[in-house]
Design an enzyme around this catalytic site. Structure first.
Site, PDB file in Angstrom:
ATOM      1  CE1 TYR A 155      -3.767   2.485   0.991  1.00  0.00           C
ATOM      2  CE2 TYR A 155      -1.953   3.571   2.113  1.00  0.00           C
ATOM      3  CZ  TYR A 155      -3.227   3.604   1.607  1.00  0.00           C
ATOM      4  OH  TYR A 155      -3.976   4.750   1.700  1.00  0.00           O
ATOM      5  CD  GLU A 243      -6.080   4.934  -0.982  1.00  0.00           C
ATOM      6  OE1 GLU A 243      -7.106   5.107  -1.662  1.00  0.00           O
ATOM      7  OE2 GLU A 243      -6.093   4.617   0.217  1.00  0.00           O
TER       8      GLU A 243
END
Ligand code: GDP
Ligand code: MN
Length: 434
Positions: A155, A243
């Site tokens: 992530y 993101e």
């Protein structure tokens, strides 16, 4: 210093939305339904185009609006395997469900014909994920991309963080999944690098993040390079958040951004015209788009009291106080800062176009705004629109005395309120009387 949980939770959300969204989500569940999107949002394919233009590694892809286009795109890609992805602004698509019966908003297949068949069950149908309203969001486009094998999912996010007065890079070796869950169950697996916006990202910061994400050997340099490129993109496009989940690696030794979500600073619109021109408003309510044309922000709710306010904070306070007094807001119209009389008129027009509205509460604090301008706008709108519902007005701040006189001398049935509490009570009472 904010906790890793707080940082990671922020990583999943847009900072500017933070003030308003959680409350509105609460309102949404109380009120049953609310659709609101107020800021520029790009679909995954648009974000990936920006990324690819800045040297960030994404898969080859095409975009399709029909099943046939999807099939053609799949053939043209000429890839060993294809990944077909529904384009909606919400995340969690992989585990989503369509109202066509199809399960999963992300599909892998080797057969272009299957791409066509799947696209047929996606386009024109609603996809419901953890992040959408219950009824889901209609899919108008799909992304047809070359699938790559993924050996590891991490992530990565870059966001503007208020508590650090600048950008922070947040990463976790445990990617692909819901990052809030990782933050809650294993906060030690959330890493962050605070960037000094004037000095920029340092090599050792990018290297350290790559290492924390678990990229080894030659992959470490590659990941660090991607992180730096993502950071440069973040700055250049005035993003508030970039993101990437998963930020993955392939068995062939490539670091690839498999997913992308970018949020933008709306105040930068004047220097990001090309990006703002890409704004996909198809998921907006028509009334939100209409409001945006006049620089007004509209948020629909389920009650019957229309709220005309300036600023997100005042919107929340107004919402609370209406609830506390036993009422329910029908919507919010946020006037923002520099107000013109014509906007006030348009605002009233929009508010009264909602058939649920049984009363209007104006709650404006004139800091930059001159209350007299608001008062003139209100009286004009009342006359021209032949307002049929009770109107309660609470004005405070700059030039309020003149504003009160304008309202009083207008001869219109406007109820003045001395403060917010009084205004809410009067608005709730006017609806109860009916
Ligand atoms: P989201 O569910 O909306 O976050 O959509 P993603 O783009 O993140 O896709 C969901 C999941 O599908 C990812 O976490 C991956 O596990 C998988 N996925 C997406 N693209 C590919 C691909 O090209 N190859 C493989 N093997 N898996 C993929
Ligand atoms: Mn994802």
């Amino acid at each position: 210093m904010a906790s890793p949980v707080a940082i990671a939770v922020q990583a999943g959300k847009l900072l500017r939305e933070q003030a308003l969204r959680p409350r509105l989500l609460a309102v949404r569940s109380q009120a049953g339904h609310l659709t609101s999107r107020r800021w520029l949002n790009l679909q995954e394919y648009q974000s990936k185009k920006l990324m690819s233009e800045h040297g960030v590694k994404v898969q080859r892809f095409f975009v399709a609006s029909t099943a046939n286009e999807a099939l053609e795109a799949a053939k043209r890609l000429n890839a060993k395997e294809i990944v077909l992805k529904a384009q909606i602004l919400a995340g969690g698509r992989g585990k989503g469900v369509f109202n066509s019966g199809l399960k999963g908003g992300v599909h892998l297949t080797k057969d272009p014909n299957v791409v066509g068949q799947l696209a047929k069950q996606m386009i024109g149908y609603n996809l419901t994920t953890k992040q959408t309203p219950k009824e889901g969001v209609k899919v108008n486009k799909v992304m047809v991309a070359e699938a790559l094998n993924i050996s590891r999912e991490t992530y990565l996010a870059i966001l503007m963080d208020r508590s650090h007065n600048g950008p922070v890079i947040v990463g976790s070796p445990q990617g692909g999944v819901d990052i809030e869950e990782v933050a809650a169950s294993s906060p030690e697996l959330i890493f962050k690098e605070q960037i000094d916006i004037f000095e920029g990202i340092k090599d050792n910061q990018a290297q350290r993040m790559a290492e924390n994400l678990g990229f080894l050997g030659p992959l470490k340099n590659q990941a660090a390079d991607q992180i730096k490129k993502l950071y440069h993109l973040f700055l250049k496009i005035d993003a508030t958040q970039v993101e990437v989940n998963p930020f993955g690696e392939t068995p062939e030794g490539q670091v690839v951004c498999f997913d992308a979500k970018i949020n933008f600073d709306d105040n930068a619109e004047f220097r990001q015209k090309d990006i703002f021109a890409m704004d996909d408003k198809s998921e907006n309510e028509p009334i939100e788009n209409e409001a945006a044309r006049y620089d007004l922000k509209y948020i629909g709710l389920d009650g019957n009291i229309a709220c005309f306010v300036n600023g997100a904070g005042l919107a929340m306070a107004t919402c609370d106080i209406i609830f506390l007094n036993g009422g329910k807001p029908a919507n919010f119209l946020d006037l923002g800062g520099g107000v013109k009389e014509a906007q006030v008129y348009q605002a009233f027009k929009l508010l009264t176009s909602d058939p649920k509205v049984e009363a209007i509460l104006v709650n404006i604090f004139g800091g930059i705004v001159n209350c007299a301008i608001i008062a003139n706008g209100i009286t004009k709108a009342c006359r021209e629109l032949e307002l049929k519902v009770p109107l309660v007005v609470r004005l405070e701040g700059t030039n309020v005395q003149e504003a009160q006189n304008i309202l009083k001398n207008s001869g219109l049935p406007i109820t003045s309120a001395v403060d917010l509490e009084d205004a809410a009570k009067k608005a709730v009472a006017s609806v109860a009387k009916k």
